[in-house]
Design a protein around this motif. Structure first.
Motif, PDB file in Angstrom:
ATOM      1  N   THR A  49     -59.469  78.406  -7.094  1.00 10.63           N
ATOM      2  CA  THR A  49     -59.160  79.381  -8.139  1.00 10.63           C
ATOM      3  C   THR A  49     -58.299  78.745  -9.226  1.00 10.63           C
ATOM      4  O   THR A  49     -58.561  78.926 -10.417  1.00 10.63           O
ATOM      5  N   GLU A  50     -57.274  78.000  -8.831  1.00 10.94           N
ATOM      6  CA  GLU A  50     -56.418  77.317  -9.806  1.00 10.94           C
ATOM      7  C   GLU A  50     -57.206  76.265 -10.582  1.00 10.94           C
ATOM      8  O   GLU A  50     -57.016  76.098 -11.788  1.00 10.94           O
ATOM      9  N   PHE A  51     -58.102  75.569  -9.885  1.00 11.81           N
ATOM     10  CA  PHE A  51     -58.937  74.566 -10.519  1.00 11.81           C
ATOM     11  C   PHE A  51     -59.836  75.210 -11.584  1.00 11.81           C
ATOM     12  O   PHE A  51     -59.945  74.714 -12.706  1.00 11.81           O
ATOM     13  N   LYS A  52     -60.427  76.330 -11.247  1.00 12.84           N
ATOM     14  CA  LYS A  52     -61.282  77.056 -12.183  1.00 12.84           C
ATOM     15  C   LYS A  52     -60.479  77.519 -13.396  1.00 12.84           C
ATOM     16  O   LYS A  52     -60.959  77.474 -14.532  1.00 12.84           O
ATOM     17  N   GLU A  53     -59.241  77.927 -13.161  1.00 15.06           N
ATOM     18  CA  GLU A  53     -58.374  78.388 -14.247  1.00 15.06           C
ATOM     19  C   GLU A  53     -58.053  77.256 -15.226  1.00 15.06           C
ATOM     20  O   GLU A  53     -57.905  77.497 -16.424  1.00 15.06           O
ATOM     21  N   LEU A  54     -57.948  76.016 -14.730  1.00  9.28           N
ATOM     22  CA  LEU A  54     -57.712  74.875 -15.621  1.00  9.28           C
ATOM     23  C   LEU A  54     -58.853  74.744 -16.631  1.00  9.28           C
ATOM     24  O   LEU A  54     -58.623  74.459 -17.805  1.00  9.28           O
ATOM     25  N   PHE A  55     -60.087  74.958 -16.191  1.00  9.12           N
ATOM     26  CA  PHE A  55     -61.236  74.927 -17.105  1.00  9.12           C
ATOM     27  C   PHE A  55     -61.173  76.103 -18.071  1.00  9.12           C
ATOM     28  O   PHE A  55     -61.387  75.942 -19.273  1.00  9.12           O
ATOM     29  N   ASN A  56     -60.879  77.300 -17.545  1.00  5.57           N
ATOM     30  CA  ASN A  56     -60.869  78.509 -18.380  1.00  5.57           C
ATOM     31  C   ASN A  56     -59.824  78.458 -19.482  1.00  5.57           C
ATOM     32  O   ASN A  56     -60.018  79.034 -20.550  1.00  5.57           O
ATOM     33  N   THR A  57     -58.709  77.783 -19.233  1.00 10.90           N
ATOM     34  CA  THR A  57     -57.629  77.709 -20.219  1.00 10.90           C
ATOM     35  C   THR A  57     -57.702  76.445 -21.076  1.00 10.90           C
ATOM     36  O   THR A  57     -56.820  76.201 -21.889  1.00 10.90           O
ATOM     37  N   GLY A  58     -58.737  75.642 -20.899  1.00  8.29           N
ATOM     38  CA  GLY A  58     -58.921  74.457 -21.720  1.00  8.29           C
ATOM     39  C   GLY A  58     -58.009  73.296 -21.381  1.00  8.29           C
ATOM     40  O   GLY A  58     -57.786  72.418 -22.211  1.00  8.29           O
ATOM     41  N   LYS A  59     -57.476  73.272 -20.169  1.00  8.84           N
ATOM     42  CA  LYS A  59     -56.543  72.216 -19.784  1.00  8.84           C
ATOM     43  C   LYS A  59     -57.225  70.970 -19.225  1.00  8.84           C
ATOM     44  O   LYS A  59     -56.561  70.006 -18.891  1.00  8.84           O
ATOM     45  N   ILE A  60     -58.544  70.988 -19.129  1.00  7.41           N
ATOM     46  CA  ILE A  60     -59.288  69.805 -18.704  1.00  7.41           C
ATOM     47  C   ILE A  60     -60.051  69.302 -19.921  1.00  7.41           C
ATOM     48  O   ILE A  60     -60.830  70.040 -20.523  1.00  7.41           O
ATOM     49  N   GLN A  61     -59.762  68.055 -20.285  1.00  9.90           N
ATOM     50  CA  GLN A  61     -60.346  67.489 -21.496  1.00  9.90           C
ATOM     51  C   GLN A  61     -60.988  66.138 -21.235  1.00  9.90           C
ATOM     52  O   GLN A  61     -60.505  65.364 -20.398  1.00  9.90           O
ATOM     53  N   ILE A  62     -62.049  65.876 -21.964  1.00 14.27           N
ATOM     54  CA  ILE A  62     -62.695  64.569 -21.984  1.00 14.27           C
ATOM     55  C   ILE A  62     -62.694  64.126 -23.442  1.00 14.27           C
ATOM     56  O   ILE A  62     -63.200  64.853 -24.308  1.00 14.27           O
ATOM     57  N   LYS A  63     -62.110  62.979 -23.724  1.00 13.85           N
ATOM     58  CA  LYS A  63     -62.002  62.438 -25.093  1.00 13.85           C
ATOM     59  C   LYS A  63     -61.364  63.452 -26.039  1.00 13.85           C
ATOM     60  O   LYS A  63     -61.781  63.605 -27.183  1.00 13.85           O
ATOM     61  N   GLY A  64     -60.368  64.176 -25.563  1.00 17.04           N
ATOM     62  CA  GLY A  64     -59.642  65.120 -26.400  1.00 17.04           C
ATOM     63  C   GLY A  64     -60.362  66.436 -26.646  1.00 17.04           C
ATOM     64  O   GLY A  64     -59.865  67.285 -27.376  1.00 17.04           O
ATOM     65  N   GLN A  65     -61.523  66.620 -26.034  1.00 18.92           N
ATOM     66  CA  GLN A  65     -62.264  67.858 -26.218  1.00 18.92           C
ATOM     67  C   GLN A  65     -62.311  68.644 -24.918  1.00 18.92           C
ATOM     68  O   GLN A  65     -62.380  68.063 -23.840  1.00 18.92           O
ATOM     69  N   ARG A  66     -62.302  69.946 -25.068  1.00 14.72           N
ATOM     70  CA  ARG A  66     -62.338  70.845 -23.913  1.00 14.72           C
ATOM     71  C   ARG A  66     -63.612  70.625 -23.100  1.00 14.72           C
ATOM     72  O   ARG A  66     -64.712  70.584 -23.651  1.00 14.72           O
ATOM     73  N   ALA A  67     -63.443  70.478 -21.795  1.00 18.02           N
ATOM     74  CA  ALA A  67     -64.582  70.284 -20.898  1.00 18.02           C
ATOM     75  C   ALA A  67     -64.939  71.603 -20.218  1.00 18.02           C
ATOM     76  O   ALA A  67     -64.083  72.470 -20.038  1.00 18.02           O
ATOM     77  N   THR A  68     -66.192  71.739 -19.847  1.00 18.33           N
ATOM     78  CA  THR A  68     -66.624  72.913 -19.093  1.00 18.33           C
ATOM     79  C   THR A  68     -67.057  72.459 -17.701  1.00 18.33           C
ATOM     80  O   THR A  68     -67.417  71.298 -17.513  1.00 18.33           O
ATOM     81  N   PRO A  69     -67.017  73.368 -16.716  1.00 23.51           N
ATOM     82  CA  PRO A  69     -67.414  72.990 -15.359  1.00 23.51           C
ATOM     83  C   PRO A  69     -68.835  72.446 -15.297  1.00 23.51           C
ATOM     84  O   PRO A  69     -69.141  71.569 -14.502  1.00 23.51           O
ATOM     85  N   SER A  70     -69.703  72.937 -16.172  1.00 21.04           N
ATOM     86  CA  SER A  70     -71.100  72.514 -16.128  1.00 21.04           C
ATOM     87  C   SER A  70     -71.387  71.298 -17.011  1.00 21.04           C
ATOM     88  O   SER A  70     -72.541  70.910 -17.160  1.00 21.04           O
ATOM     89  N   SER A  71     -70.339  70.693 -17.582  1.00 17.54           N
ATOM     90  CA  SER A  71     -70.539  69.477 -18.379  1.00 17.54           C
ATOM     91  C   SER A  71     -71.148  68.401 -17.499  1.00 17.54           C
ATOM     92  O   SER A  71     -70.727  68.197 -16.363  1.00 17.54           O
ATOM     93  N   SER A  72     -72.145  67.711 -18.031  1.00 17.82           N
ATOM     94  CA  SER A  72     -72.707  66.599 -17.268  1.00 17.82           C
ATOM     95  C   SER A  72     -71.825  65.370 -17.480  1.00 17.82           C
ATOM     96  O   SER A  72     -71.103  65.270 -18.472  1.00 17.82           O
ATOM     97  N   VAL A  73     -71.867  64.462 -16.530  1.00 15.69           N
ATOM     98  CA  VAL A  73     -71.040  63.256 -16.593  1.00 15.69           C
ATOM     99  C   VAL A  73     -71.975  62.055 -16.535  1.00 15.69           C
ATOM    100  O   VAL A  73     -72.786  61.931 -15.614  1.00 15.69           O
ATOM    101  N   ALA A  74     -71.845  61.178 -17.514  1.00 17.36           N
ATOM    102  CA  ALA A  74     -72.712  60.010 -17.592  1.00 17.36           C
ATOM    103  C   ALA A  74     -72.312  58.958 -16.567  1.00 17.36           C
ATOM    104  O   ALA A  74     -71.162  58.920 -16.102  1.00 17.36           O
ATOM    105  N   LYS A  75     -73.252  58.119 -16.248  1.00 20.53           N
ATOM    106  CA  LYS A  75     -72.993  56.965 -15.372  1.00 20.53           C
ATOM    107  C   LYS A  75     -71.972  56.065 -16.059  1.00 20.53           C
ATOM    108  O   LYS A  75     -71.978  55.925 -17.275  1.00 20.53           O
ATOM    109  N   GLY A  76     -71.086  55.485 -15.275  1.00 20.46           N
ATOM    110  CA  GLY A  76     -70.061  54.603 -15.827  1.00 20.46           C
ATOM    111  C   GLY A  76     -68.678  55.206 -15.673  1.00 20.46           C
ATOM    112  O   GLY A  76     -68.428  55.999 -14.761  1.00 20.46           O
TER     113      GLY A  76
END
Length: 88
Positions: A49-76
């Motif tokens: 639940t806390e992990f999901k809340e980090l996504f909902n509040t925009g506290k998880i970022q990739i390259k300075g942009q807000r990430a979503t749980p369904s974001s795909s992640v490239a190889k590497g």
């Protein structure tokens, strides 16, 4: 060729994901990486639940942009920053 490492935001915890094949969803890969790290024990004990809340509040970022749980992640290597937690 040198890899670009994005600057880490202040007061954030950085997880470096190194994938040998692409992943369809960020949330599963990231939660596994969080549970396996030993640098921040409070973050390691995070509930789903806390992990999901980090996504909902925009506290998880990739390259300075807000990430979503369904974001795909490239190889590497992918640098994921979690705001509000600090590397020790």
């Amino acid at each position: 060729m040198q890899d670009f490492i994005p600057p880490q935001p202040p007061k954030s915890f950085r997880i470096v994901l190194e994938l040998f094949k692409s992943a369809k969803r960020l949330d599963g890969v990231l939660l596994t990486a969080i549970k396996n790290q030993n640098e921040d024990l409070n973050l390691r004990e995070i509930s789903r639940t806390e992990f999901k809340e980090l996504f909902n509040t925009g506290k998880i970022q990739i390259k300075g942009q807000r990430a979503t749980p369904s974001s795909s992640v490239a190889k590497g290597i992918t640098y994921v920053d979690i705001l509000g937690f600090k590397n020790k």
